[in-house]
Design a protein around this motif. Structure first.
Motif, PDB file in Angstrom:
ATOM      1  N   HIS A   1     -42.014  41.770 -20.009  1.00 43.89           N
ATOM      2  CA  HIS A   1     -42.337  40.348 -19.797  1.00 43.89           C
ATOM      3  C   HIS A   1     -42.479  39.511 -21.065  1.00 43.89           C
ATOM      4  O   HIS A   1     -42.714  38.311 -20.977  1.00 43.89           O
ATOM      5  CB  HIS A   1     -43.603  40.175 -18.936  1.00 43.89           C
ATOM      6  CG  HIS A   1     -43.561  40.979 -17.686  1.00 43.89           C
ATOM      7  ND1 HIS A   1     -42.633  40.747 -16.699  1.00 43.89           N
ATOM      8  CD2 HIS A   1     -44.297  42.034 -17.273  1.00 43.89           C
ATOM      9  CE1 HIS A   1     -42.824  41.620 -15.727  1.00 43.89           C
ATOM     10  NE2 HIS A   1     -43.822  42.412 -16.048  1.00 43.89           N
ATOM     11  N   PHE A   2     -42.361  40.115 -22.257  1.00 40.75           N
ATOM     12  CA  PHE A   2     -42.409  39.305 -23.479  1.00 40.75           C
ATOM     13  C   PHE A   2     -41.105  38.531 -23.609  1.00 40.75           C
ATOM     14  O   PHE A   2     -40.033  39.060 -23.319  1.00 40.75           O
ATOM     15  CB  PHE A   2     -42.559  40.198 -24.721  1.00 40.75           C
ATOM     16  CG  PHE A   2     -43.948  40.262 -25.274  1.00 40.75           C
ATOM     17  CD1 PHE A   2     -45.002  40.600 -24.437  1.00 40.75           C
ATOM     18  CD2 PHE A   2     -44.219  40.011 -26.606  1.00 40.75           C
ATOM     19  CE1 PHE A   2     -46.297  40.686 -24.931  1.00 40.75           C
ATOM     20  CE2 PHE A   2     -45.499  40.085 -27.116  1.00 40.75           C
ATOM     21  CZ  PHE A   2     -46.535  40.420 -26.277  1.00 40.75           C
ATOM     22  N   ALA A   3     -41.212  37.296 -24.058  1.00 36.35           N
ATOM     23  CA  ALA A   3     -39.999  36.553 -24.396  1.00 36.35           C
ATOM     24  C   ALA A   3     -39.510  37.081 -25.747  1.00 36.35           C
ATOM     25  O   ALA A   3     -40.184  37.891 -26.387  1.00 36.35           O
ATOM     26  CB  ALA A   3     -40.332  35.066 -24.486  1.00 36.35           C
ATOM     27  N   VAL A   4     -38.349  36.641 -26.169  1.00 35.28           N
ATOM     28  CA  VAL A   4     -37.813  37.074 -27.461  1.00 35.28           C
ATOM     29  C   VAL A   4     -37.615  35.831 -28.306  1.00 35.28           C
ATOM     30  O   VAL A   4     -37.068  34.834 -27.841  1.00 35.28           O
ATOM     31  CB  VAL A   4     -36.484  37.842 -27.265  1.00 35.28           C
ATOM     32  CG1 VAL A   4     -35.865  38.160 -28.617  1.00 35.28           C
ATOM     33  CG2 VAL A   4     -36.733  39.123 -26.482  1.00 35.28           C
ATOM     34  N   SER A   5     -38.100  35.914 -29.560  1.00 40.70           N
ATOM     35  CA  SER A   5     -37.994  34.740 -30.420  1.00 40.70           C
ATOM     36  C   SER A   5     -36.533  34.418 -30.705  1.00 40.70           C
ATOM     37  O   SER A   5     -35.739  35.304 -31.000  1.00 40.70           O
ATOM     38  CB  SER A   5     -38.741  35.000 -31.728  1.00 40.70           C
ATOM     39  OG  SER A   5     -38.590  33.892 -32.565  1.00 40.70           O
ATOM     40  N   THR A   6     -36.185  33.146 -30.616  1.00 38.88           N
ATOM     41  CA  THR A   6     -34.795  32.750 -30.866  1.00 38.88           C
ATOM     42  C   THR A   6     -34.650  32.118 -32.249  1.00 38.88           C
ATOM     43  O   THR A   6     -33.583  31.656 -32.609  1.00 38.88           O
ATOM     44  CB  THR A   6     -34.333  31.708 -29.815  1.00 38.88           C
ATOM     45  OG1 THR A   6     -35.115  30.514 -29.989  1.00 38.88           O
ATOM     46  CG2 THR A   6     -34.489  32.214 -28.398  1.00 38.88           C
ATOM     47  N   VAL A   7     -35.743  32.095 -33.020  1.00 35.78           N
ATOM     48  CA  VAL A   7     -35.696  31.445 -34.327  1.00 35.78           C
ATOM     49  C   VAL A   7     -35.570  32.502 -35.406  1.00 35.78           C
ATOM     50  O   VAL A   7     -36.353  33.450 -35.444  1.00 35.78           O
ATOM     51  CB  VAL A   7     -36.993  30.630 -34.594  1.00 35.78           C
ATOM     52  CG1 VAL A   7     -36.801  29.678 -35.754  1.00 35.78           C
ATOM     53  CG2 VAL A   7     -37.396  29.874 -33.353  1.00 35.78           C
ATOM     54  N   GLU A   8     -34.603  32.317 -36.298  1.00 42.58           N
ATOM     55  CA  GLU A   8     -34.332  33.339 -37.323  1.00 42.58           C
ATOM     56  C   GLU A   8     -35.536  33.606 -38.216  1.00 42.58           C
ATOM     57  O   GLU A   8     -35.747  34.720 -38.669  1.00 42.58           O
ATOM     58  CB  GLU A   8     -33.171  32.882 -38.201  1.00 42.58           C
ATOM     59  CG  GLU A   8     -31.830  33.416 -37.719  1.00 42.58           C
ATOM     60  CD  GLU A   8     -30.706  32.853 -38.560  1.00 42.58           C
ATOM     61  OE1 GLU A   8     -30.782  32.976 -39.787  1.00 42.58           O
ATOM     62  OE2 GLU A   8     -29.779  32.277 -37.957  1.00 42.58           O
ATOM     63  N   SER A   9     -36.317  32.541 -38.487  1.00 47.90           N
ATOM     64  CA  SER A   9     -37.449  32.710 -39.398  1.00 47.90           C
ATOM     65  C   SER A   9     -38.653  33.382 -38.724  1.00 47.90           C
ATOM     66  O   SER A   9     -39.684  33.574 -39.333  1.00 47.90           O
ATOM     67  CB  SER A   9     -37.870  31.351 -39.966  1.00 47.90           C
ATOM     68  OG  SER A   9     -37.998  30.405 -38.937  1.00 47.90           O
ATOM     69  N   HIS A  10     -38.513  33.728 -37.456  1.00 52.91           N
ATOM     70  CA  HIS A  10     -39.604  34.412 -36.738  1.00 52.91           C
ATOM     71  C   HIS A  10     -39.105  35.725 -36.153  1.00 52.91           C
ATOM     72  O   HIS A  10     -38.394  35.728 -35.160  1.00 52.91           O
ATOM     73  CB  HIS A  10     -40.106  33.538 -35.582  1.00 52.91           C
ATOM     74  CG  HIS A  10     -40.916  32.384 -36.023  1.00 52.91           C
ATOM     75  ND1 HIS A  10     -42.283  32.397 -36.033  1.00 52.91           N
ATOM     76  CD2 HIS A  10     -40.569  31.180 -36.491  1.00 52.91           C
ATOM     77  CE1 HIS A  10     -42.737  31.250 -36.479  1.00 52.91           C
ATOM     78  NE2 HIS A  10     -41.715  30.484 -36.767  1.00 52.91           N
ATOM     79  N   PHE A  11     -39.436  36.867 -36.808  1.00 46.94           N
ATOM     80  CA  PHE A  11     -39.044  38.152 -36.246  1.00 46.94           C
ATOM     81  C   PHE A  11     -39.925  38.400 -35.046  1.00 46.94           C
ATOM     82  O   PHE A  11     -41.016  37.879 -34.981  1.00 46.94           O
ATOM     83  CB  PHE A  11     -39.244  39.272 -37.260  1.00 46.94           C
ATOM     84  CG  PHE A  11     -38.659  38.951 -38.599  1.00 46.94           C
ATOM     85  CD1 PHE A  11     -37.295  38.923 -38.775  1.00 46.94           C
ATOM     86  CD2 PHE A  11     -39.488  38.632 -39.663  1.00 46.94           C
ATOM     87  CE1 PHE A  11     -36.752  38.593 -40.002  1.00 46.94           C
ATOM     88  CE2 PHE A  11     -38.950  38.300 -40.895  1.00 46.94           C
ATOM     89  CZ  PHE A  11     -37.583  38.274 -41.064  1.00 46.94           C
ATOM     90  N   GLY A  12     -39.483  39.208 -34.153  1.00 44.33           N
ATOM     91  CA  GLY A  12     -40.320  39.435 -32.993  1.00 44.33           C
ATOM     92  C   GLY A  12     -40.832  40.846 -32.874  1.00 44.33           C
ATOM     93  O   GLY A  12     -40.153  41.705 -32.318  1.00 44.33           O
ATOM     94  N   GLN A  13     -41.997  41.096 -33.410  1.00 47.13           N
ATOM     95  CA  GLN A  13     -42.607  42.403 -33.171  1.00 47.13           C
ATOM     96  C   GLN A  13     -44.126  42.337 -33.249  1.00 47.13           C
ATOM     97  O   GLN A  13     -44.684  41.502 -33.950  1.00 47.13           O
ATOM     98  CB  GLN A  13     -42.059  43.473 -34.113  1.00 47.13           C
ATOM     99  CG  GLN A  13     -42.156  43.147 -35.581  1.00 47.13           C
ATOM    100  CD  GLN A  13     -41.571  44.251 -36.450  1.00 47.13           C
ATOM    101  OE1 GLN A  13     -41.025  45.234 -35.966  1.00 47.13           O
ATOM    102  NE2 GLN A  13     -41.716  44.128 -37.751  1.00 47.13           N
ATOM    103  N   LEU A  14     -44.718  43.238 -32.496  1.00 51.11           N
ATOM    104  CA  LEU A  14     -46.167  43.375 -32.508  1.00 51.11           C
ATOM    105  C   LEU A  14     -46.468  44.523 -33.455  1.00 51.11           C
ATOM    106  O   LEU A  14     -45.886  45.596 -33.317  1.00 51.11           O
ATOM    107  CB  LEU A  14     -46.609  43.735 -31.086  1.00 51.11           C
ATOM    108  CG  LEU A  14     -47.954  43.281 -30.591  1.00 51.11           C
ATOM    109  CD1 LEU A  14     -48.068  41.765 -30.644  1.00 51.11           C
ATOM    110  CD2 LEU A  14     -48.151  43.749 -29.157  1.00 51.11           C
ATOM    111  N   ILE A  15     -47.338  44.273 -34.426  1.00 53.57           N
ATOM    112  CA  ILE A  15     -47.662  45.336 -35.377  1.00 53.57           C
ATOM    113  C   ILE A  15     -49.132  45.662 -35.230  1.00 53.57           C
ATOM    114  O   ILE A  15     -49.977  44.765 -35.244  1.00 53.57           O
ATOM    115  CB  ILE A  15     -47.356  44.899 -36.826  1.00 53.57           C
ATOM    116  CG1 ILE A  15     -45.872  44.576 -36.927  1.00 53.57           C
ATOM    117  CG2 ILE A  15     -47.748  45.970 -37.817  1.00 53.57           C
ATOM    118  CD1 ILE A  15     -45.531  43.761 -38.126  1.00 53.57           C
ATOM    119  N   ILE A  16     -49.401  46.932 -35.066  1.00 56.23           N
ATOM    120  CA  ILE A  16     -50.789  47.335 -34.893  1.00 56.23           C
ATOM    121  C   ILE A  16     -51.149  48.253 -36.049  1.00 56.23           C
ATOM    122  O   ILE A  16     -50.391  49.163 -36.379  1.00 56.23           O
ATOM    123  CB  ILE A  16     -50.975  48.029 -33.520  1.00 56.23           C
ATOM    124  CG1 ILE A  16     -50.475  47.070 -32.438  1.00 56.23           C
ATOM    125  CG2 ILE A  16     -52.437  48.388 -33.290  1.00 56.23           C
ATOM    126  CD1 ILE A  16     -50.390  47.650 -31.072  1.00 56.23           C
TER     127      ILE A  16
END
Ligand code: HPA
Length: 281
Positions: free
Chosen positions: A53-68
């Motif tokens: 259900h997570f959306a995916v970032s479409t902006v190059e300057s925003h990587f999409g990951q959750l870091i724990i």
């Protein structure tokens, strides 16, 4: 159809299957703040694309990951890459990860962003802790049927920006000789930058900063009962007109990346203090 509550539970189930330590803090990274990831030890990264259900970032300057991982020994979750209204997502979609963070056990969420400075005293690269906002985005994240399990129908917004935390950061900044300003953030939809007249409007409305993010997430964080802190980095000065020049994403990233090092230092000290005080409580 699955409810929002059920979708959140599904995302939480997936994330917890990979990392099951509870983190009470989360940091959302804005444009040009990606280097923050390097200050996290013991990292586990989960690409947004893998999370139900997570959306995916479409902006190059925003990587999409959750870091724990850990910051100064304190478990934190980093949202590297966020979603914006201008990408075509609804405000409810933008804020879904905030719901998930809450359900994962996060109690305090720290947002960062790049913003235009419409306070005439601001300079490029200034770090500002936000104490209030003006929401002029066309879509509200809480629009629609309310689920009381997620928060109240009419959340009060008066104490959204926790004053005590603002004071702590102000004192910490002072002791580290870091210039920290305070301000009101105005959210506009973008993606075009503002005209000179729009920047002036923002100033007349009583805002100090203007940007295209953060406010929907702040509203949902407040709705769900989390403590909220917001840092903006002034990537470009916009008011008065003599301080205004053409803005490019490259210019924004360059300015923000420089000040991000200082903001990182401030946050490191904040987390170190939490760790030092943990035994006292
Ligand atoms: N306007 C809106 N958003 C922004 C700006 C701006 O001038 N700078 C960085 N994000």
């Amino acid at each position: 159809m699955e409810s929002l509550f059920e979708k959140v539970q599904e995302s939480v189930g997936y994330i917890s299957s990979i990392f099951n330590e509870v983190a009470e803090y989360a940091i959302v990274l804005g444009t040009g703040l990606g280097d923050f990831e390097k200050g996290i030890s013991g990292q586990v990264a989960i690409p947004y694309i893998e999370i139900p259900h997570f959306a995916v970032s479409t902006v190059e300057s925003h990587f999409g990951q959750l870091i724990i991982g850990y910051k100064s020994g304190i478990p934190v979750i980093i949202m590297s890459g966020r979603f914006h209204y201008y990408e075509g997502y609804s405000s409810a979609e933008i804020t879904f990860p905030v719901r998930v963070l809450k359900a994962l056990g996060v109690k305090h969420i720290i947002f960062t962003n790049a913003a235009g400075g419409i306070n005439p005293h601001y300079e490029e690269g200034d770090i500002v802790i936000v104490h209030d906002h003006i929401n002029l985005l066309p879509d509200h994240p809480l629009r629609g049927k309310n689920d009381e399990r997620l928060g109240p129908r009419f959340p009060d917004m008066l104490k959204t920006y926790n004053l005590q935390t603002i004071e702590i950061f102000k004192n910490l900044a002072k002791s580290l000789n870091i210039k920290l300003k305070t301000g009101v953030y105005l959210a506009l939809q973008g993606p075009s930058l503002e005209t000179a007249a729009e920047y002036r409007m923002g100033h007349i409305l009583g805002a100090d900063l203007v940007g295209m993010s953060t406010v929907p997430e702040v509203i949902v964080a407040r709705h769900s009962g989390m403590a909220v802190t917001v840092f903006s980095i002034v990537s470009n000065t916009c008011y008065p007109q003599s301080k205004l020049s053409e803005t490019t994403i490259e210019g924004v990233i360059k300015v923000v990346s420089k000040s991000a090092i200082t903001l990182q230092k401030l946050l490191n000290h904040y987390f170190r203090n939490i760790q030092n005080n943990a035994g006292v409580k």
